[in-house]
Scaffold this motif. Structure first.
Motif, PDB file in Angstrom:
ATOM      1  N   UNK A  45      -8.410  29.027  22.899  1.00 13.47           N
ATOM      2  CA  UNK A  45      -9.201  27.796  23.047  1.00 13.47           C
ATOM      3  C   UNK A  45     -10.411  27.772  22.124  1.00 13.47           C
ATOM      4  N   UNK A  46     -10.526  28.773  21.263  1.00  6.42           N
ATOM      5  CA  UNK A  46     -11.678  28.863  20.357  1.00  6.42           C
ATOM      6  C   UNK A  46     -11.288  28.427  18.952  1.00  6.42           C
ATOM      7  N   UNK A  47     -12.096  27.561  18.377  1.00  5.63           N
ATOM      8  CA  UNK A  47     -11.843  27.069  17.014  1.00  5.63           C
ATOM      9  C   UNK A  47     -13.074  27.301  16.144  1.00  5.63           C
ATOM     10  N   UNK A  48     -12.832  27.766  14.940  1.00  4.15           N
ATOM     11  CA  UNK A  48     -13.904  27.941  13.960  1.00  4.15           C
ATOM     12  C   UNK A  48     -13.574  27.045  12.765  1.00  4.15           C
ATOM     13  N   UNK A  49     -14.483  26.137  12.466  1.00  7.56           N
ATOM     14  CA  UNK A  49     -14.318  25.218  11.346  1.00  7.56           C
ATOM     15  C   UNK A  49     -15.356  25.564  10.296  1.00  7.56           C
ATOM     16  N   UNK A  50     -14.919  25.652   9.050  1.00  5.97           N
ATOM     17  CA  UNK A  50     -15.860  26.080   8.016  1.00  5.97           C
ATOM     18  C   UNK A  50     -15.564  25.434   6.673  1.00  5.97           C
ATOM     19  N   UNK A  51     -16.628  25.268   5.891  1.00 10.07           N
ATOM     20  CA  UNK A  51     -16.488  24.959   4.480  1.00 10.07           C
ATOM     21  C   UNK A  51     -16.366  26.282   3.728  1.00 10.07           C
ATOM     22  N   UNK A  52     -16.054  26.211   2.455  1.00 12.52           N
ATOM     23  CA  UNK A  52     -16.075  27.419   1.646  1.00 12.52           C
ATOM     24  C   UNK A  52     -17.524  27.815   1.373  1.00 12.52           C
ATOM     25  N   UNK A  53     -17.705  29.044   0.905  1.00  9.65           N
ATOM     26  CA  UNK A  53     -19.018  29.413   0.378  1.00  9.65           C
ATOM     27  C   UNK A  53     -19.324  28.470  -0.787  1.00  9.65           C
ATOM     28  N   UNK A  54     -20.605  28.256  -1.087  1.00 12.66           N
ATOM     29  CA  UNK A  54     -21.009  27.243  -2.065  1.00 12.66           C
ATOM     30  C   UNK A  54     -20.370  27.426  -3.438  1.00 12.66           C
ATOM     31  N   UNK A  55     -20.074  28.679  -3.824  1.00 12.89           N
ATOM     32  CA  UNK A  55     -19.499  28.915  -5.144  1.00 12.89           C
ATOM     33  C   UNK A  55     -18.016  29.235  -5.083  1.00 12.89           C
ATOM     34  N   UNK A  56     -17.368  28.932  -3.942  1.00 11.76           N
ATOM     35  CA  UNK A  56     -15.950  29.259  -3.786  1.00 11.76           C
ATOM     36  C   UNK A  56     -15.070  28.029  -3.660  1.00 11.76           C
ATOM     37  N   UNK A  57     -15.538  26.898  -4.216  1.00  9.41           N
ATOM     38  CA  UNK A  57     -14.692  25.710  -4.323  1.00  9.41           C
ATOM     39  C   UNK A  57     -14.988  25.015  -5.641  1.00  9.41           C
ATOM     40  N   UNK A  58     -13.931  24.706  -6.374  1.00  9.09           N
ATOM     41  CA  UNK A  58     -14.094  24.143  -7.716  1.00  9.09           C
ATOM     42  C   UNK A  58     -14.171  22.640  -7.765  1.00  9.09           C
ATOM     43  N   UNK A  59     -13.937  21.941  -6.625  1.00  8.74           N
ATOM     44  CA  UNK A  59     -14.005  20.475  -6.580  1.00  8.74           C
ATOM     45  C   UNK A  59     -13.171  19.838  -7.690  1.00  8.74           C
ATOM     46  N   UNK A  60     -11.894  20.204  -7.725  1.00  9.09           N
ATOM     47  CA  UNK A  60     -10.982  19.634  -8.709  1.00  9.09           C
ATOM     48  C   UNK A  60     -10.659  20.557  -9.858  1.00  9.09           C
ATOM     49  N   UNK A  61     -11.398  21.638  -9.988  1.00  6.22           N
ATOM     50  CA  UNK A  61     -11.161  22.603 -11.063  1.00  6.22           C
ATOM     51  C   UNK A  61     -10.844  23.972 -10.466  1.00  6.22           C
ATOM     52  N   UNK A  62     -10.155  24.807 -11.247  1.00  4.03           N
ATOM     53  CA  UNK A  62      -9.896  26.166 -10.809  1.00  4.03           C
ATOM     54  C   UNK A  62     -11.173  26.988 -10.783  1.00  4.03           C
ATOM     55  N   UNK A  63     -11.206  27.985  -9.914  1.00  2.00           N
ATOM     56  CA  UNK A  63     -12.381  28.837  -9.810  1.00  2.00           C
ATOM     57  C   UNK A  63     -12.500  29.810 -10.967  1.00  2.00           C
ATOM     58  N   UNK A  64     -11.386  30.130 -11.610  1.00  3.87           N
ATOM     59  CA  UNK A  64     -11.377  31.195 -12.606  1.00  3.87           C
ATOM     60  C   UNK A  64     -11.053  32.508 -11.925  1.00  3.87           C
ATOM     61  N   UNK A  65     -10.483  33.434 -12.678  1.00  6.40           N
ATOM     62  CA  UNK A  65      -9.961  34.669 -12.105  1.00  6.40           C
ATOM     63  C   UNK A  65     -11.043  35.484 -11.401  1.00  6.40           C
ATOM     64  N   UNK A  66     -12.135  35.764 -12.075  1.00  4.94           N
ATOM     65  CA  UNK A  66     -13.167  36.641 -11.509  1.00  4.94           C
ATOM     66  C   UNK A  66     -13.779  36.051 -10.247  1.00  4.94           C
ATOM     67  N   UNK A  67     -14.057  34.759 -10.294  1.00  4.54           N
ATOM     68  CA  UNK A  67     -14.683  34.121  -9.147  1.00  4.54           C
ATOM     69  C   UNK A  67     -13.722  34.067  -7.964  1.00  4.54           C
TER      70      UNK A  67
END
Length: 201
Positions: A45-67
């Motif tokens: 019955x427990x749910x955790x909802x989250x966004x990504x960390x601020x630098x872990x979403x590319x907003x339409x672009x790839x993050x790149x390998x290292x990131x």
């Protein structure tokens, strides 16, 4: 009113206006930061909802390998569940994530390389623990996740290509890790992490 008091009054007004302008400027900058889509993890019955960390979403672009690698191996400030045998982990993603597709990882190893386009899936917790014992990807450090089982959702980009990934995986077996990293980690747009720990009885 004297000239001195009028001068002080004008300076006070200018100071107040300047402070207000700075506050509005900071608010505008904050508003420009795009929120990432959410991932939703449910156990019982427990749910955790989250966004990504601020630098872990590319907003339409790839993050790149290292990131992408760094985001997937991040273990600090990660939400966690205490689990018991026989439980089910339910994973939900925003429609924007399902549109390009997503993969589920256990301790850095994908459960499948074909992306899911569903907004909701269920996973047997016991199977996730079993998968963690065999986890390991080319170039991944041993014990990267310590004693926890880290479950990760990775949103793939529109350019993600399973056939190219298989060819790159074969190349990785011959030592060409760069080609594999580019074909795989280089095609991640967002990453969400969750940790599982067995309850002590």
């Amino acid at each position: 009113m004297t000239a001195i008091s009028r001068s002080r009054g004008r300076r006070a007004v200018r100071t107040t206006l300047a402070a207000g302008a700075v506050t509005l400027g900071l608010a505008a900058l904050t508003a420009c930061e795009k929120p990432s889509p959410n991932a939703h993890f449910t156990l019982g019955t427990s749910t955790k909802t989250m966004e990504t960390a601020s630098d872990c979403h590319g907003h339409g672009d790839g993050l790149g390998v290292e990131r992408a690698r760094a985001c997937m191996e991040e273990t600090e400030d990660v939400h966690s569940f205490s689990t018991e045998d026989g439980e089910t982990l339910r994973v939900g993603v925003d429609p924007k994530v399902a549109e390009t597709g997503w993969l589920l990882f256990v301790n850095g190893t994908p459960r499948a390389i074909d992306p899911s386009f569903n907004t909701y899936r269920s996973f047997d917790v016991d199977e996730l623990y079993a998968a963690s014992e065999a986890a390991g990807m080319p170039g991944q450090e041993e014990d990267a996740f310590g004693d926890v089982v880290q479950v990760s959702v990775a949103q793939v980009t529109e350019d993600y290509d399973t056939e190219a990934l298989m060819e790159a995986f074969q190349a990785a077996q011959m030592g060409d890790l760069e080609a594999f990293d580019t074909a795989f980690y280089g095609q991640f747009e967002g990453i969400w992490n969750l940790q599982l720990e067995q309850k002590e009885h």
